[in-house]
Design a protein around this motif. Structure first.
Motif: not given
Ligand code: ATP
Ligand code: MG
Length: 817
Positions: A462-467, A471-478, A484-490
């Protein structure tokens, strides 16, 4: 009566003046239309009455009249009558009919409903007696599973080996048998690694803390309450002056006990049913309940009805002949005044798509009144299937030809949970920015993403106006999501990216590929649904891969509930549906059209429903497709040793045939495709049990009758074919199943009709001969090579194709479009 009351159930009775009015009406006109046996059942108001009779003999009608009669004669007020039907729909209809009979409108029957709907009202009044508050919530299956999972983990059990759904099934079974945790004894205690009853107790405690119940509790709690409080029970026994139950053959133990408790005082209980229509044994129904009625209620007045008012002679004859193969039954004679009529029609098709195509055409023909019968509108026509995945072929077909339909008793194919999930994955593969799809499946199967993590993804998007995907990719990058959740989301995000790349690299697939050296000769679909080249399965493979890599299929494979196999079947059916499309995008578009079709108004529609849901209903025209061993009777029934399961399936077949008033058509397909492979099917064993004199075998269109028929010639209705398939066909012709069909005169190998080249014999076209092809029009044969020919089409250039796809030019008119 005291306590919570959300209904006017115990007030709002008929006023004295209303009753006086009724009394003044004199003899009830509705009695006139009944036969003597029905009339006896209606007028024997005191004491137990059992109406045990075959399909369509007017049991439900008599039950309805009896209710009207009780009210009309002032024996009971509408709210003193407890009437239990099998579905809410049936209850609604019965209310309307009673209202109509009395001329009072449908209101004022608060205690007419399903066991569940009646019990929920009662339980709200007395919830505190089982440690609940009146505003308790009713859990859906998902909540129930979540709760059980927590308990299994807390008990240090491996949820993979001992899945929550399995436990849910066990507990449900106990509740159907009216077993509270303390009452689970003997062999049952070994269930679920000997921990079942302990977990059941924990589950019930947990539900109480949450002020919640599941469906099974509704009855179970009421039984507990009635047993613990005889005074209260006595009050209800007095209140419900008359008890009536439709479809009694399908009650389970808990329902039976509950009824018995309530009826014990005055014994004014009237049950109607048909042992031949008991079809819910798999859900705990006990046909023994109806057979034991006279023992439970000595002196019961037993009414047997023999005249069937619904169906013609042939329909009744076919159904009666079939059910006579069952051993464990009372046996009944049925007759009808509707002599003659159409015989039950039996037809074999090449495959399921052709079956759907043919039925669609029949329905339209019947609607126009071109079958020698008066026109039957769409509301009067129904397709009754054994398994819900069969519906897909009909839904797709009817959408294509614009035939309005409704699916009753369950969501339409593309609305099913597992199909929506799978479609969400497909949508993500086509467009990773599809937020709704992302949201739907990001944690299905479970990827350890809690609400917080999901909310965080939403906020960043929402904040960045992205999908959400970005957003999930961004959060993973950061590194914002960890553990465990990170691995699965990745894994999830990477999968989507890879699938998306695969979709893109496939590019636009040519609709038709011809003249290739690879034998990829295909036939154009007459309805212009996009057709892919027969050897291009890339999008199908991709979807299979998606379902596998996402863990989605595995999730249902691990699932031990009774619904799981059906869901897996539906997923296979989804993959099958893809075969008719050139790419994934085309398929998704098609599905969105189907969903759009949903918003149709009140126009007449063909009904598609399962046989189970069709109980008690009737239609002038009924189609019963998919009569193949393994489908009907189901594979599970066939695998089970002994006759019990097969007999239940046979009863289901009996229910199916007896829904028809004027025309009943049974069909089967010689082949079904599973994962792109032909599977040869044996016609159902039930077909062999139909008495020949009541059955007419129809000549199948196209393939079987020889020549191009309604199904569009060789290749049936699927709109594509290949040399490889043809080889399979030869195998099929030699298969025992096909031979059996032939021996029954149901089908035959393709025969030569006119100059159409039979595949088995090779081409019979001479160079220079003018031919016609559905898609490419007219052309001249320039060469022959085995069973393929080369044609120089007037407009399409030279193509090499199977001889069976063309007809001599002078027969072009025979090819339907
Ligand atoms: P099922 O076993 O399928 O539930 P049923 O025994 O409940 O069937 P009904 O649905 O009550 O049968 O009746 C079947 C049809 O016969 C209905 O259309 C009903 O209106 C009609 N019918 C019943 N009794 C009579 C009668 N005495 N005269 C004329 N029509 C009747
Ligand atoms: Mg009925």
């Amino acid at each position: 009566m005291s306590g919570y009351d959300d209904t006017d159930a115990f007030e709002g009775a008929l006023s004295l003046s209303q009753r006086a009015m009724m009394g003044a009406r004199g003899p009830a006109p509705y009695l006139e239309g009944l036969n003597p046996a029905q009339r006896a059942a209606v007028e024997t108001l005191d004491g137990p009455v059992l109406m045990l009779a075959g399909a369509g003999t007017g049991k439900t009608k008599a039950l309805t009249c009896r209710i009207a009669h009780l009210i009309h004669t002032g024996r009971a007020r509408p709210n003193e009558i407890l009437a239990v039907t099998f579905t809410n729909k049936a209850a609604r209809e019965m209310k309307e009919r009673v209202g109509h009979l009395l001329g009072t409108g449908p209101e004022g029957m608060p205690w007419m409903g399903t066991f569940h709907s009646v019990c929920v009202k009662l339980l709200r009044r007395h919830a505190e007696m089982v440690g609940l508050r009146a505003n308790f919530t009713i859990l859906d299956t998902d909540d129930q599973i979540r709760l059980l999972k927590q308990l299994i983990l807390a008990a240090n059990m491996d949820e993979k080996r001992w899945p929550a759904r399995m436990l849910a099934g066990i507990i449900d079974g106990w509740k159907n048998r009216a077993l509270t945790p303390e009452r689970v004894k003997g062999r049952d205690t070994a269930e679920f690694n000997n921990r079942g009853s302990e977990l059941y107790a924990a589950y019930q405690d947990r539900l109480r803390t949450l002020n919640a119940v599941d469906f099974g509790d509704l009855l179970l709690h009421m039984i507990t309450i009635f047993q613990a409080a005889p005074d209260l029970l006595a009050q209800y026994q007095r209140w419900f002056k008359y008890i009536l139950v439709d479809e009694y053959q399908d009650t389970n133990v808990a329902q039976y006990l509950w009824l018995r408790l309530l009826a014990q005082g005055h014994r004014n209980i009237c049950c109607v049913g048909d042992d031949d229509q008991s079809i819910y044994g798999w859900r705990g129904a006990e046909v023994g309940n109806i057979l034991r009625f006279e023992k439970d209620f000595p002196g019961a007045h037993v009414v047997r009805l023999e005249q069937n008012y619904r169906s013609t002679e042939h329909i009744l004859g076919a159904a009666s002949g079939l059910i006579s193969a069952n051993q464990g039954r009372l046996g009944k004679t049925l007759w009808t005044e509707a002599k003659g009529g159409e015989k039950v029609r039996l037809i074999g098709h090449w495959d399921g798509e052709e079956e759907a195509r043919w039925i669609g055409e029949e329905i339209e023909a019947l609607q126009r009144g071109t079958r020698g019968l008066a026109p039957v509108d769409l509301d009067g026509q129904a397709i009754l299937v054994r398994a819900s995945h069969q519906m897909r072929a009909f839904e797709d077909r009817f959408l294509t030809i614009g035939l309005p339909y409704r699916v009753i008793g369950g969501p339409r194919f593309y609305e099913r949970l597992e199909i929506r999930d799978a479609m969400a994955y497909c949508r993500l593969a086509v467009s990773p920015d599809d937020d709704l799809a992302f949201e739907r499946v990001v944690n299905t199967p479970k990827r350890g993403l809690g609400d917080k993590a999901q909310a965080r993804i939403q906020a960043v998007a929402r904040d960045n106006g992205i999908s959400l995907f970005d957003a999930a990719r961004l959060l993973l990058q950061q590194g914002e999501i960890t553990g465990k959740a990170a691995g699965q989301l990745r894994g999830f995000v990477e999968n989507i990216a890879r699938w998306h790349a695969a979709v893109q690299s496939a590019g636009p697939v040519p609709v038709v590929s011809l003249g290739e050296e690879d034998d990829a000769v295909i036939e154009a679909d007459p309805d212009a649904v996009p057709v892919r080249a027969a050897n291009d399965q890339s999008h199908i493979r991709l979807v299979e891969q998606i379902l596998e890599e996402s863990g989605y299929t595995q999730m249902w494979m691990n699932d031990k509930t009774p619904e799981a196999p059906g869901r897996l079947d539906n997923l296979k059916e989804l993959v099958k549906a893809l075969e008719q499309f050139e790419n994934l995008q085309g398929f998704l578009e098609h599905v969105s059209l189907i969903m759009d079709n949903d918003r149709t108004g009140d126009e007449p529609k063909v009904t598609i429903m399962t046989l189970h849901a069709a109980k008690g209903l009737e239609f002038p025209v009924v189609f019963l497709p998919g009569w193949e061993d393994g489908l009907f009777p189901s594979q599970r029934a066939m695998d089970e040793s002994g006759q019990k399961a097969i007999e239940e399936e046979r009863r289901l077949a009996y229910v199916g045939i007896t829904r028809a008033e004027e025309l009943c058509t049974i069909s089967f397909a010689g082949n079904r495709r599973v994962y792109g492979q032909w599977q040869s099917q044996l016609p159902s064993r039930f077909i062999d049990e139909l008495p020949v004199r009541h059955v007419e075998v129809l000549t199948p269109p196209g393939l079987y009758g020889g020549g191009f028929g309604a199904a569009g010639g060789f290749g049936g209705g699927r709109g594509h074919s290949s040399i490889d398939e043809r080889a399979t066909r030869a195998d099929v012709y030699n298969s025992p199943g096909w031979k059996r069909m032939e021996s029954r005169g149901v089908t035959s190998q393709p025969q030569r009709r006119g100059a159409i080249a039979p595949v088995a014999d090779g081409p019979e076209f001479e160079p220079g001969e003018r031919v016609f092809h559905k898609k490419f029009g007219y052309g001249e044969v320039t060469g022959a090579d085995g069973d393929k020919i080369v044609v120089a089409f007037d407009k399409g250039g030279e193509k090499r194709l199977l001889a069976s796809f063309v007809v001599p030019a002078d027969q072009a008119g025979d090819v339907p479009f």
